[in-house]
Design a protein around this motif. Structure first.
Motif, mmCIF file in Angstrom:
data_model
loop_
_atom_site.group_PDB
_atom_site.id
_atom_site.type_symbol
_atom_site.label_atom_id
_atom_site.label_comp_id
_atom_site.label_asym_id
_atom_site.label_seq_id
_atom_site.Cartn_x
_atom_site.Cartn_y
_atom_site.Cartn_z
ATOM 1 N N SER A 187 13.389 2.167 -20.213
ATOM 2 C CA SER A 187 13.962 2.912 -21.130
ATOM 3 C C SER A 187 13.682 2.993 -22.474
ATOM 4 O O SER A 187 13.560 3.944 -23.169
ATOM 5 C CB SER A 187 15.563 3.105 -21.037
ATOM 6 N N ALA A 188 13.495 1.765 -23.023
ATOM 7 C CA ALA A 188 13.345 1.644 -24.345
ATOM 8 C C ALA A 188 11.828 1.381 -24.776
ATOM 9 O O ALA A 188 11.544 1.829 -25.925
ATOM 10 C CB ALA A 188 13.800 0.009 -24.665
ATOM 11 N N GLU A 189 11.007 1.203 -23.892
ATOM 12 C CA GLU A 189 9.590 1.103 -24.064
ATOM 13 C C GLU A 189 8.449 1.734 -23.402
ATOM 14 O O GLU A 189 7.414 2.045 -23.764
ATOM 15 C CB GLU A 189 9.192 -0.405 -24.017
ATOM 16 N N GLY A 190 8.907 2.220 -22.036
ATOM 17 C CA GLY A 190 8.049 2.868 -21.280
ATOM 18 C C GLY A 190 7.322 2.015 -20.344
ATOM 19 O O GLY A 190 7.241 0.866 -20.740
ATOM 20 N N TYR A 191 6.812 2.479 -19.384
ATOM 21 C CA TYR A 191 6.191 1.411 -18.319
ATOM 22 C C TYR A 191 4.918 0.697 -18.668
ATOM 23 O O TYR A 191 4.731 -0.513 -18.472
ATOM 24 C CB TYR A 191 5.800 2.270 -17.138
ATOM 25 N N ALA A 192 4.079 1.393 -19.658
ATOM 26 C CA ALA A 192 2.878 0.588 -20.199
ATOM 27 C C ALA A 192 3.192 -0.310 -20.901
ATOM 28 O O ALA A 192 2.403 -1.437 -21.130
ATOM 29 C CB ALA A 192 2.020 1.883 -20.906
ATOM 30 N N ALA A 193 4.238 -0.522 -21.673
ATOM 31 C CA ALA A 193 4.689 -1.687 -22.552
ATOM 32 C C ALA A 193 5.423 -2.820 -21.852
ATOM 33 O O ALA A 193 5.445 -3.836 -22.438
ATOM 34 C CB ALA A 193 5.421 -1.065 -23.862
ATOM 35 N N VAL A 194 5.782 -2.468 -20.720
ATOM 36 C CA VAL A 194 6.575 -3.776 -19.951
ATOM 37 C C VAL A 194 5.474 -4.644 -19.405
ATOM 38 O O VAL A 194 4.468 -4.437 -19.035
ATOM 39 C CB VAL A 194 7.176 -3.057 -18.671
ATOM 40 N N LYS A 243 3.956 -5.414 -11.153
ATOM 41 C CA LYS A 243 4.837 -4.729 -11.877
ATOM 42 C C LYS A 243 5.567 -3.385 -11.554
ATOM 43 O O LYS A 243 6.697 -3.054 -11.482
ATOM 44 C CB LYS A 243 4.285 -4.440 -13.548
ATOM 45 N N ALA A 244 4.775 -2.761 -10.623
ATOM 46 C CA ALA A 244 4.999 -1.450 -10.163
ATOM 47 C C ALA A 244 6.212 -1.871 -8.990
ATOM 48 O O ALA A 244 6.861 -1.024 -8.601
ATOM 49 C CB ALA A 244 3.845 -0.865 -9.631
ATOM 50 N N ALA A 245 5.902 -2.947 -8.260
ATOM 51 C CA ALA A 245 6.701 -3.318 -7.113
ATOM 52 C C ALA A 245 8.426 -3.483 -7.731
ATOM 53 O O ALA A 245 9.346 -3.153 -7.146
ATOM 54 C CB ALA A 245 6.113 -4.517 -6.379
ATOM 55 N N ILE A 246 8.426 -4.128 -9.091
ATOM 56 C CA ILE A 246 9.473 -4.424 -9.599
ATOM 57 C C ILE A 246 10.064 -3.241 -10.154
ATOM 58 O O ILE A 246 11.453 -3.016 -9.818
ATOM 59 C CB ILE A 246 9.114 -5.388 -10.961
ATOM 60 N N LEU A 247 9.290 -2.252 -10.526
ATOM 61 C CA LEU A 247 10.018 -0.953 -10.972
ATOM 62 C C LEU A 247 10.406 -0.442 -9.697
ATOM 63 O O LEU A 247 11.487 0.460 -9.864
ATOM 64 C CB LEU A 247 8.833 -0.148 -11.925
ATOM 65 N N GLY A 248 9.648 -0.205 -8.870
ATOM 66 C CA GLY A 248 10.044 0.580 -7.462
ATOM 67 C C GLY A 248 11.176 0.113 -7.104
ATOM 68 O O GLY A 248 12.556 0.793 -6.547
ATOM 69 N N GLU A 249 11.598 -1.149 -6.970
ATOM 70 C CA GLU A 249 12.520 -1.887 -6.524
ATOM 71 C C GLU A 249 13.992 -1.505 -7.420
ATOM 72 O O GLU A 249 15.041 -1.256 -7.136
ATOM 73 C CB GLU A 249 12.424 -3.401 -6.329
ATOM 74 N N ALA A 250 13.769 -1.738 -8.795
ATOM 75 C CA ALA A 250 14.611 -1.405 -9.856
ATOM 76 C C ALA A 250 15.309 0.127 -9.589
ATOM 77 O O ALA A 250 16.342 0.424 -9.834
ATOM 78 C CB ALA A 250 14.237 -1.545 -11.191
ATOM 79 N N LEU A 251 14.209 0.997 -9.486
ATOM 80 C CA LEU A 251 14.560 2.520 -9.306
ATOM 81 C C LEU A 251 15.423 2.848 -8.193
ATOM 82 O O LEU A 251 16.092 3.486 -7.806
ATOM 83 C CB LEU A 251 13.253 3.385 -9.410
ATOM 84 N N LEU A 252 14.726 1.993 -6.844
ATOM 85 C CA LEU A 252 15.299 2.308 -5.697
ATOM 86 C C LEU A 252 16.824 1.826 -5.425
ATOM 87 O O LEU A 252 17.557 2.563 -4.815
ATOM 88 C CB LEU A 252 14.475 1.438 -4.360
ATOM 89 N N GLU A 253 17.114 0.685 -6.249
ATOM 90 C CA GLU A 253 18.496 0.271 -6.223
ATOM 91 C C GLU A 253 19.220 0.861 -7.638
ATOM 92 O O GLU A 253 20.676 0.577 -7.304
ATOM 93 C CB GLU A 253 18.289 -1.226 -6.457
ATOM 94 N N GLY A 254 18.699 1.515 -8.339
ATOM 95 C CA GLY A 254 19.501 2.188 -9.350
ATOM 96 C C GLY A 254 19.836 3.532 -9.152
ATOM 97 O O GLY A 254 20.073 4.098 -8.173
ATOM 98 N N SER A 255 20.758 3.983 -10.269
ATOM 99 C CA SER A 255 21.295 5.439 -9.888
ATOM 100 C C SER A 255 20.284 6.181 -10.131
ATOM 101 O O SER A 255 19.169 5.907 -10.742
ATOM 102 C CB SER A 255 22.467 5.645 -10.702
ATOM 103 N N ILE A 256 20.236 7.626 -9.744
ATOM 104 C CA ILE A 256 19.466 8.713 -9.484
ATOM 105 C C ILE A 256 19.719 9.603 -10.603
ATOM 106 O O ILE A 256 20.944 10.221 -10.324
ATOM 107 C CB ILE A 256 19.205 9.359 -8.314
#
Length: 189
Positions: A22-29, A52-65
């Motif tokens: 949210s703060a920086e965008g994917y490329a900056a993580v 990094k993509a796997a972390i994001l994927g899990e974060a999004l799969l578990e987060g609200s939509i």
């Protein structure tokens, strides 16, 4: 054999990922940044996730939509229902979080097609389900051609909303009206 994950630390990494996107965008993580914020080592993160993509994927799969909780009543006016739903769904499209999420989904899909497909399915499913159900009601009422492909229509809503999110611009009332009008012309009985 790796030790079982500490659920608290795992959740800290996932929360750090959601905040960073949210703060920086994917490329900056960075893994280093996530490790520092979650107070775990880089090695721990790499033991739990391959990328990094796997972390994001899990974060999004578990987060609200975003937009996944929109439930509108079905009326006897298909055009009004589609406009109401599309307007409600597009409210947050110009928000930095939505822009970052849309761009991150593209990055994840490019690096991990299976994870990208799972994420896109999760984000698109509520839209597809609602549109398909609403078109079925319209078909039964004789308002829509029997051969209208409800999933293709839903894909148009997903594509338009996704493009708006990528551009960081919410759909205006006029854009919603024009989009719905075009779709209805193509499927009207």
């Amino acid at each position: 054999m790796p030790r079982p994950r500490s659920e608290k630390a795992r959740q800290a990494v996932l929360a750090a990922m959601r905040r960073a996107i949210s703060a920086e965008g994917y490329a900056a993580v960075t893994i280093e940044g996530l490790a520092a914020e979650a107070e775990v080592s880089k090695q721990t993160i790499y033991r739990w996730w391959p990328s990094k993509a796997a972390i994001l994927g899990e974060a999004l799969l578990e987060g609200s939509i975003p937009g996944g909780d929109i439930r509108l009543p079905v009326t006897d006016d298909l055009e009004a229902d589609l406009r109401a739903w599309f307007s409600a769904a597009s409210v947050g499209l110009g928000e930095p979080e939505s822009v970052a999420l849309a761009r991150a989904l593209i990055a994840v899909t490019a690096t991990d097609p299976d994870l990208g497909a799972a994420l896109n399915e999760r984000f698109a499913s509520p839209i597809v389900e609602w549109v398909v159900a609403r078109i079925a009601v319209a078909k039964d009422a004789g308002d829509v051609r029997a051969d209208a492909d409800a999933e293709a229509i839903a894909d148009q809503f997903v594509a338009t909303a996704s493009y708006a999110a990528l551009q960081g611009r919410p759909l205006t009332a006029e854009r919603v009206r024009v989009t719905v009008d075009l779709l209805l012309r193509g499927i009207a009985a």
